[in-house]
Motif scaffolding. Structure first.
Motif, PDB file in Angstrom:
ATOM      1  N   VAL A  78      -0.331   0.519  -1.081  1.00 37.21           N
ATOM      2  CA  VAL A  78      -0.996   1.032  -2.280  1.00 37.21           C
ATOM      3  C   VAL A  78      -1.936   2.140  -1.837  1.00 37.21           C
ATOM      4  O   VAL A  78      -2.843   1.909  -1.039  1.00 37.21           O
ATOM      5  CB  VAL A  78      -1.789  -0.079  -3.000  1.00 37.21           C
ATOM      6  CG1 VAL A  78      -2.497   0.477  -4.225  1.00 37.21           C
ATOM      7  CG2 VAL A  78      -0.871  -1.228  -3.374  1.00 37.21           C
TER       8      VAL A  78
ATOM      9  N   GLY B 157      -6.536  -2.002  -3.557  1.00 35.36           N
ATOM     10  CA  GLY B 157      -5.160  -1.880  -3.099  1.00 35.36           C
ATOM     11  C   GLY B 157      -5.150  -1.442  -1.656  1.00 35.36           C
ATOM     12  O   GLY B 157      -6.066  -0.750  -1.198  1.00 35.36           O
TER      13      GLY B 157
ATOM     14  N   TYR C  76       2.414   2.966  -5.331  1.00 37.92           N
ATOM     15  CA  TYR C  76       3.015   2.302  -4.167  1.00 37.92           C
ATOM     16  C   TYR C  76       3.998   3.288  -3.558  1.00 37.92           C
ATOM     17  O   TYR C  76       5.125   3.415  -4.041  1.00 37.92           O
ATOM     18  CB  TYR C  76       3.800   1.065  -4.597  1.00 37.92           C
ATOM     19  CG  TYR C  76       3.004  -0.107  -5.088  1.00 37.92           C
ATOM     20  CD1 TYR C  76       2.705  -1.161  -4.233  1.00 37.92           C
ATOM     21  CD2 TYR C  76       2.601  -0.197  -6.410  1.00 37.92           C
ATOM     22  CE1 TYR C  76       2.018  -2.277  -4.689  1.00 37.92           C
ATOM     23  CE2 TYR C  76       1.912  -1.302  -6.869  1.00 37.92           C
ATOM     24  CZ  TYR C  76       1.622  -2.337  -6.002  1.00 37.92           C
ATOM     25  OH  TYR C  76       0.947  -3.432  -6.451  1.00 37.92           O
TER      26      TYR C  76
ATOM     27  N   ALA D  19      -1.053   1.646 -10.304  1.00 38.70           N
ATOM     28  CA  ALA D  19      -1.069   1.663  -8.841  1.00 38.70           C
ATOM     29  C   ALA D  19       0.042   2.567  -8.334  1.00 38.70           C
ATOM     30  O   ALA D  19       1.142   2.585  -8.886  1.00 38.70           O
ATOM     31  CB  ALA D  19      -0.872   0.247  -8.304  1.00 38.70           C
TER      32      ALA D  19
END
Length: 172
Positions: free
Chosen positions: A110, A80, A126, A124
């Motif tokens: 990310v 990411g 974000y 993830a």
């Protein structure tokens, strides 16, 4: 540098020829034999922990700094980055990323990735949003087909989302 065992008694193993800029992320494979590194140079590299040799450098994928890495139990690697994408790599046969990158709607970078203990999900971070994606190859392809639904009029677009296979091969 990578230290093996007690840093007071063992010399570090230098990993010096893999990236052109600073390393911003790293993660050990589940078996402990491979170290993945992500860099400000937008690349992901794989290293042999015993020898320090670079095993692979993943081809171009991210368009900005790679900030997070996470391994699946079966050897796939998720990365990411600042480009607000999560990409999936097959580390057993390094090549282009599997399918298209996954992007969360707000475009935040990310900054962290973590695989669930059973390996079926990838979470993830974000920005301030936490998003959980499926992490199995079959689920990743189904998700890619869902994202590709808006571009089904161009088979090459669907093929990109489904990791190179045509829509008849991967998407319902």
């Amino acid at each position: 540098m990578l230290w093996r065992g007690d840093a007071a008694v063992s010399a570090p193993l230098e990993l010096t020829t893999g990236h052109r800029l600073f390393v911003a992320a790293l993660a050990f494979s589940p078996d402990g034999r491979t170290l993945a590194t992500g860099s400000d140079d937008r690349s992901v590299a794989l290293w042999d922990v015993r020898t320090g040799a670079r095993l692979a450098r993943m081809p171009a994928g991210h368009t900005d700094t790679v900030r997070a890495l996470a391994w699946s139990r079966d050897g796939r690697l998720a990365s990411g980055g600042e480009d607000a994408t999560v990409r999936l790599w097959d580390t057993r046969a390094p090549g282009p990323a599997i399918g298209m990158p996954l992007r969360y709607q707000d475009g935040s970078p990310v900054t962290a990735l973590s695989a669930s203990p059973d390996g079926r999900e990838l979470t993830a971070l974000y920005g301030t949003a936490t998003v959980t994606w499926p992490f199995s190859p079959a689920a990743w392809s189904r998700l890619a087909c869902t994202f590709a639904a808006g571009v089904r009029d161009r088979p090459q677009d669907v093929a990109g989302y489904a990791g190179g296979a045509g829509p008849a091969d991967r998407c319902p």
